[in-house]
Write an enzyme that holds these catalytic residues in place. Structure first.
Site, PDB file in Angstrom:
ATOM      1  N   ARG A 154     -28.482  60.364  54.835  1.00  0.00           N
ATOM      2  CA  ARG A 154     -27.983  59.568  53.691  1.00  0.00           C
ATOM      3  C   ARG A 154     -28.796  58.285  53.587  1.00  0.00           C
ATOM      4  NH1 ARG A 154     -24.132  56.224  54.555  1.00  0.00           N
ATOM      5  NH2 ARG A 154     -22.839  57.621  55.803  1.00  0.00           N
ATOM      6  N   TYR A 212     -27.114  57.023  25.519  1.00  0.00           N
ATOM      7  CA  TYR A 212     -26.706  58.355  25.965  1.00  0.00           C
ATOM      8  C   TYR A 212     -25.179  58.336  26.168  1.00  0.00           C
ATOM      9  CZ  TYR A 212     -25.722  62.111  29.233  1.00  0.00           C
ATOM     10  OH  TYR A 212     -25.159  63.190  29.860  1.00  0.00           O
ATOM     11  N   LYS A 240     -34.876  65.166  33.647  1.00  0.00           N
ATOM     12  CA  LYS A 240     -35.562  65.449  32.389  1.00  0.00           C
ATOM     13  C   LYS A 240     -37.072  65.594  32.620  1.00  0.00           C
ATOM     14  CE  LYS A 240     -31.445  65.120  30.626  1.00  0.00           C
ATOM     15  NZ  LYS A 240     -30.660  64.225  31.398  1.00  0.00           N
ATOM     16  N   ASP A 244     -33.635  52.163  30.661  1.00  0.00           N
ATOM     17  CA  ASP A 244     -33.569  53.611  30.872  1.00  0.00           C
ATOM     18  C   ASP A 244     -34.813  54.198  30.212  1.00  0.00           C
ATOM     19  OD1 ASP A 244     -33.107  56.349  30.636  1.00  0.00           O
ATOM     20  OD2 ASP A 244     -30.947  56.134  30.343  1.00  0.00           O
TER      21      ASP A 244
END
Ligand code: PLP
Length: 379
Positions: A46, A98, A195, A170
């Site tokens: 982690r 978004y 994406k 973004d």
């Protein structure tokens, strides 16, 4: 190093263990310690993982940043940025965001006492009236999803610096191939790496990239404390995808232009949203801050009829009706019922997300096949 070389070599070196050219998938949760704390820089996955670290270095290199962080999704990356804030803080964000980002801000972080102002940033000075002592962050999406408005990052960054407010961008739609927000004055770049960075619709991932060490430390603390990391297998896939980012983006831009121009002259099409058109309201800013106009094209058919829009998306054969974007294959979406369904209809329509709006993620197939498909579905 030039960008096209960076996609292949940026932040990468052969694996120290056996010299593997591609970073191996270190599918391990933990690492041997010879004595408590005696390890080779990796104690628990982690906190650190070599495959993820290779990807984080690649992210930093692509965006001309100093530090990259990889998350389990784009939303997890945005969530990590929001956790810098405290109750009472205020955020100014693009009004045409978004839908998932809008949902996270309004349904989760508003409940924790953070106030969001959704502002049309196409005129940068519009944000000035919303800045006060509590303003801690400006959140920009450009090009916006799905209206493809362009926000002037340099102008917003100037205002952010004047008021000592962080600016996050973004950069999912543009990718670092077309736009590098840190160089334009942003403090944080965020990606849904699901994406274009991944590029093959085979993973879900988020990225944050920064230049400042203190900010990187703060975000790393949140990444480790909250634990929304990506796994090593996905990190490997993203690294592989990034190696062809420049080649894919070049074709996405060419095909995007061809599709936008085809739709623009089609008798059944009312309006096409694509920043490459000279009459696009933010074309000059797009030209100044981007090196191309990307592969995203939105349009509205004449009559703005919901059922006709649904029929159109159902009739497509090469374009696949699906959520998401940025993969090698062409996808199409109906924002009002899909990506933006979480935004109330009145809010949606204020920003142009009407019932017949269609969003295309133009892939890298042969341009002629794409146009033939759109033509038959419109017919
Ligand atoms: N930002 C933008 C512009 C997006 O399009 C998306 C997803 O579609 C996200 C953020 C969220 O990313 P993810 O789906 O990887 O969580």
């Amino acid at each position: 190093m030039k960008f096209n070389t960076k996609t292949i070599h940026g932040g990468q070196k052969p694996d120290p263990a056996y010299g593997a050219v591609m970073p191996p998938i270190y599918q391990t949760s933990t690492y041997v310690q010879t004595t408590p704390g005696g390890h080779k820089g990796f104690a628990y996955s982690r906190s650190h993982n070599p495959t993820r670290q290779a990807l984080e270095n690649a992210f930093a290199s692509l965006e001309n940043g100093a530090f990259g962080l990889a998350f389990g999704s784009g939303m997890a990356a945005i969530d990590a940025v929001m956790k810098i804030l405290k109750p009472g803080d205020e955020v100014i964000c693009t009004n045409d965001l978004y839908g998932g980002t809008y949902r996270l801000f309004t349904k989760i972080f508003e409940g924790f006492g953070i106030k969001f102002h959704f502002v049309d940033m196409q005129k940068a000075s519009n944000i000035e009236g919303f800045i006060n002592e509590q303003t801690k962050l400006i959140w920009v999406e450009t090009p916006t999803n799905p209206m493809l408005n362009i926000i002037d990052i340099v102008a917003i960054a100037k205002i952010a610096k004047q008021h000592i407010v962080l600016l996050a961008v973004d950069n999912t739609f543009a990718t670092p191939y077309l736009q590098q927000p840190l160089d334009l004055g942003a403090d944080i770049v965020m990606h849904s790496a699901t994406k274009y960075l991944g590029g093959h619709s085979d993973l879900v991932m988020g990225a944050l990239i920064v230049k400042d060490k203190a900010l990187a430390d703060q975000l790393y603390f949140i990444q480790n404390a909250s634990g929304a990391i990506c796994g090593p297998q996905d990190a490997f896939l993203a690294l592989r995808g990034i190696k062809t980012l420049h080649v894919r983006m070049q074709r996405h831009c060419e095909n995007g232009k061809a599709v936008a121009e085809f739709l623009n002259t089609h008798p059944k099409v009312e309006k096409v949203y694509w920043p490459g058109f000279e009459n696009h309201p933010n074309h000059d800013i797009a030209k100044a801050q981007m090196s191309g106009f990307g592969g995203m094209v939105s349009f509205v058919a004449k009559g703005n009829n919901y059922d006709e829009a649904i029929k159109f998306v159902e009739n497509l054969k090469v374009f696949t009706l699906a959520e998401s974007l940025g993969g090698v294959e062409s996808l199409c979406g109906h924002p009002a019922s899909m990506t933006h369904a979480s935004i109330p209809k009145e809010e949606r329509e204020k920003i142009g997300v009407v019932d017949s709006l269609i969003r295309l993620s133009v892939g890298i197939e042969d341009e002629a096949d794409l146009i033939k498909d759109l033509s038959q579905a419109l017919g």
